[in-house]
Design a protein around this motif. Structure first.
Motif, PDB file in Angstrom:
ATOM      1  N   ARG A  65       0.832  -1.212   0.000  1.00 58.13           N
ATOM      2  CA  ARG A  65       0.000   0.000   0.000  1.00 58.13           C
ATOM      3  C   ARG A  65       0.862   1.255   0.000  1.00 58.13           C
ATOM      4  O   ARG A  65       0.586   2.207  -0.726  1.00 58.13           O
ATOM      5  N   TRP A 124       0.892   5.407   5.315  1.00 60.00           N
ATOM      6  CA  TRP A 124       1.093   3.951   5.291  1.00 60.00           C
ATOM      7  C   TRP A 124       2.469   3.581   5.831  1.00 60.00           C
ATOM      8  O   TRP A 124       2.616   2.595   6.560  1.00 60.00           O
ATOM      9  N   SER A 128      -0.420   9.094  -2.696  1.00 53.98           N
ATOM     10  CA  SER A 128      -1.068  10.185  -1.967  1.00 53.98           C
ATOM     11  C   SER A 128      -1.101   9.939  -0.456  1.00 53.98           C
ATOM     12  O   SER A 128      -1.163  10.888   0.323  1.00 53.98           O
ATOM     13  N   ARG A 129      -1.038   8.668  -0.036  1.00 53.78           N
ATOM     14  CA  ARG A 129      -1.078   8.346   1.401  1.00 53.78           C
ATOM     15  C   ARG A 129       0.186   7.611   1.842  1.00 53.78           C
ATOM     16  O   ARG A 129       0.195   6.935   2.863  1.00 53.78           O
ATOM     17  N   ARG A 130       1.245   7.747   1.076  1.00 51.32           N
ATOM     18  CA  ARG A 130       2.474   6.993   1.324  1.00 51.32           C
ATOM     19  C   ARG A 130       3.041   7.243   2.712  1.00 51.32           C
ATOM     20  O   ARG A 130       3.444   6.310   3.401  1.00 51.32           O
ATOM     21  N   ARG A 168       2.363   1.671  -3.498  1.00 53.04           N
ATOM     22  CA  ARG A 168       1.439   1.942  -4.597  1.00 53.04           C
ATOM     23  C   ARG A 168       0.634   3.229  -4.437  1.00 53.04           C
ATOM     24  O   ARG A 168       0.321   3.899  -5.400  1.00 53.04           O
ATOM     25  N   GLU A 169       0.249   3.552  -3.230  1.00 46.12           N
ATOM     26  CA  GLU A 169      -0.659   4.685  -3.013  1.00 46.12           C
ATOM     27  C   GLU A 169       0.141   5.923  -2.620  1.00 46.12           C
ATOM     28  O   GLU A 169       0.302   6.242  -1.435  1.00 46.12           O
TER      29      GLU A 169
END
Length: 149
Positions: free
Chosen positions: A52, A63, A58-60, A55-56
């Motif tokens: 996560r 996470w 915007s919220r790295r 891949r993500e």
């Protein structure tokens, strides 16, 4: 998506997950379905969080922060299983602990790097605190002493 496209931390987390799965499959029955199941679940959570965070974008940061703490939880569960003598040997525990420590170091470094490069940073100042001195607040104890001075 092939495994070759993954960052090193995701590969290390997957390798750790596979090693934990194999170790838990050899746990005694009394530990396989309790502490072993918790350990397997935690290792899966760590692996999912690495994916996560990668891949993500915007919220790295979010996470990666959570990943750091979940790895600590994994280490605690490894220690518990060792104290229960659930592993087939102490060497097996040592190897898993070494792998978990390596994933933890990568996660900590990754998080620090993300915080440094994040526009707001951890404290809203690009990752660096202002150089000014913090304000001193008076406390109840201070006020009482000022009366006597």
């Amino acid at each position: 998506m092939t495994r070759d496209n993954l960052p090193p931390i995701a590969k290390a987390a997957e390798t750790l997950l596979a090693a934990i799965e194999q170790a838990v499959s050899r746990f005694p029955r009394t530990h396989r379905y309790t502490a072993g199941a918790d350990l397997r679940h935690q290792a899966m959570l760590v692996t999912e969080l690495t994916h996560r965070a990668w891949r993500e974008e915007s919220r790295r940061v979010e996470w990666a922060y959570r990943l750091k703490w979940e790895i600590d939880g994994l280490k605690i569960k490894l220690q518990l299983c060792s104290r229960l003598r659930a592993f087939s040997s102490f060497g097996q525990y040592e190897e898993l602990a070494r792998q978990a420590r390596a994933v933890g170091k990568q996660a900590g470094g990754w998080y620090s790097q993300l915080i440094e490069s994040h526009p707001k940073g951890q404290n809203g100042h690009g990752g660096h605190a202002d150089a000014q001195r913090a304000q001193e607040l008076s406390t109840r104890g201070t006020s009482q002493w000022e009366v006597y001075l």
